[in-house]
Design an enzyme around this catalytic site. Structure first.
Site, PDB file in Angstrom:
ATOM      1  CG  ASP A  39      -2.070   0.946   1.177  1.00  0.00           C
ATOM      2  OD1 ASP A  39      -3.296   0.555   1.096  1.00  0.00           O
ATOM      3  OD2 ASP A  39      -1.735   2.058   1.013  1.00  0.00           O
TER       4      ASP A  39
ATOM      5  CG  ASN B  82     -11.832  -0.761   4.471  1.00  0.00           C
ATOM      6  OD1 ASN B  82     -12.388  -1.180   5.471  1.00  0.00           O
ATOM      7  ND2 ASN B  82     -10.759  -0.341   4.228  1.00  0.00           N
TER       8      ASN B  82
ATOM      9  N   GLY C  16     -15.494   2.983   4.026  1.00  0.00           N
ATOM     10  CA  GLY C  16     -14.400   3.732   3.443  1.00  0.00           C
ATOM     11  C   GLY C  16     -13.486   3.133   2.359  1.00  0.00           C
ATOM     12  CD  GLN C  17     -14.987  -1.009  -2.069  1.00  0.00           C
ATOM     13  OE1 GLN C  17     -16.073  -1.377  -1.565  1.00  0.00           O
ATOM     14  NE2 GLN C  17     -14.154  -1.983  -2.891  1.00  0.00           N
ATOM     15  CB  SER C  18     -11.013   4.918  -1.516  1.00  0.00           C
ATOM     16  OG  SER C  18      -9.765   4.403  -1.121  1.00  0.00           O
TER      17      SER C  18
ATOM     18  CG  HIS D 219      -8.690  -3.289  -1.967  1.00  0.00           C
ATOM     19  ND1 HIS D 219      -9.819  -2.742  -2.943  1.00  0.00           N
ATOM     20  CD2 HIS D 219      -8.457  -2.439  -0.922  1.00  0.00           C
ATOM     21  CE1 HIS D 219     -10.165  -1.451  -2.298  1.00  0.00           C
ATOM     22  NE2 HIS D 219      -9.391  -1.269  -1.320  1.00  0.00           N
TER      23      HIS D 219
ATOM     24  CG  HIS E  24      -6.560  -2.871   3.380  1.00  0.00           C
ATOM     25  ND1 HIS E  24      -5.833  -1.800   3.137  1.00  0.00           N
ATOM     26  CD2 HIS E  24      -7.782  -2.827   2.928  1.00  0.00           C
ATOM     27  CE1 HIS E  24      -6.708  -0.923   2.468  1.00  0.00           C
ATOM     28  NE2 HIS E  24      -7.770  -1.527   2.158  1.00  0.00           N
TER      29      HIS E  24
HETATM   30  P1  AMP Z   1      -9.653   1.231   0.550  1.00  0.00           P
HETATM   31  O1  AMP Z   1      -9.816   2.550   1.411  1.00  0.00           O
HETATM   32  O2  AMP Z   1      -9.954   0.040   1.453  1.00  0.00           O
HETATM   33  O3  AMP Z   1     -10.537   1.395  -0.828  1.00  0.00           O
HETATM   34  O4  AMP Z   1      -8.354   1.147   0.188  1.00  0.00           O
HETATM   35  C1  AMP Z   1      -7.573   1.516  -0.904  1.00  0.00           C
HETATM   36  C2  AMP Z   1      -6.051   1.701  -0.478  1.00  0.00           C
HETATM   37  O5  AMP Z   1      -5.324   1.679  -1.718  1.00  0.00           O
HETATM   38  C3  AMP Z   1      -5.641   2.633   0.568  1.00  0.00           C
HETATM   39  O6  AMP Z   1      -5.090   2.166   1.849  1.00  0.00           O
HETATM   40  C4  AMP Z   1      -4.516   3.543  -0.300  1.00  0.00           C
HETATM   41  O7  AMP Z   1      -3.652   3.732   0.449  1.00  0.00           O
HETATM   42  C5  AMP Z   1      -4.155   2.417  -1.568  1.00  0.00           C
HETATM   43  N1  AMP Z   1      -3.613   2.888  -2.733  1.00  0.00           N
HETATM   44  C6  AMP Z   1      -4.130   3.898  -3.399  1.00  0.00           C
HETATM   45  N2  AMP Z   1      -3.372   4.228  -4.696  1.00  0.00           N
HETATM   46  C7  AMP Z   1      -2.596   3.082  -4.548  1.00  0.00           C
HETATM   47  C8  AMP Z   1      -1.279   2.721  -5.693  1.00  0.00           C
HETATM   48  N3  AMP Z   1      -1.078   3.426  -6.467  1.00  0.00           N
HETATM   49  N4  AMP Z   1      -0.566   1.761  -5.211  1.00  0.00           N
HETATM   50  C9  AMP Z   1      -0.695   1.002  -3.762  1.00  0.00           C
HETATM   51  N5  AMP Z   1      -1.595   1.476  -2.940  1.00  0.00           N
HETATM   52  C10 AMP Z   1      -2.584   2.320  -3.404  1.00  0.00           C
END
Ligand code: AMP
Length: 114
Positions: free
Chosen positions: A30, A87, A93-95, A100, A102
């Site tokens: 990450d 998430n 908080g899934q962004s 994926h 963690h």
């Molecule tokens: P979530 O908020 O559960 O959707 O997790 C998305 C994760 O992706 C976050 O922890 C970000 O820090 C991570 N992330 C976003 N862009 C990248 C990237 N280019 N390479 C690695 N991790 C990333």
């Protein structure tokens, strides 16, 4: 999907610190780590979230869990303890809308999570 960040990583369009690649799943660090070990495990195929993956491809969901356990072993935390977090949806908080998990470890993670 063309506009999906993690699909772009799978396609090699954005660099990632890849730690495992078994053809079905990809594991990479990450960019904003929340623990000494913070690795994301994804399926290479696009699925919106873990529920969609479970419905569409249970074998790939199993592969994702197998990769997470292998990452924990590689990181030396299989015995000390690790957490796998999905998430799912906005309130969690899934962004990134590409499934994926963690893999978190290397500090006392506490419970319940915040
Ligand atoms: P979530 O908020 O559960 O959707 O997790 C998305 C994760 O992706 C976050 O922890 C970000 O820090 C991570 N992330 C976003 N862009 C990248 C990237 N280019 N390479 C690695 N991790 C990333």
């Amino acid at each position: 999907m063309d506009d999906c960040l993690f699909c772009t990583i799978v396609a090699g369009g954005i660099p990632a610190d890849v730690v495992r690649d078994d053809g079905t799943t990809l594991a990479f660090r990450d960019v904003n780590p929340q623990a000494p070990t913070h690795v994301l495990v994804i399926t290479k195929a696009h699925h919106r979230d873990v529920g969609a993956l479970a419905a569409a491809d249970p074998d790939a969901l199993t592969a994702l869990h197998r990769t997470a356990a292998a990452v924990a072993a590689d990181e030396g935390v299989a015995d000390s303890g690790w957490r796998l977090v999905f998430n799912t949806g906005p309130a969690a908080g899934q962004s990134v809308p590409h499934v994926h998990g963690h893999v978190l470890a290397g500090r006392n993670l506490g419970w319940p999570p915040g």
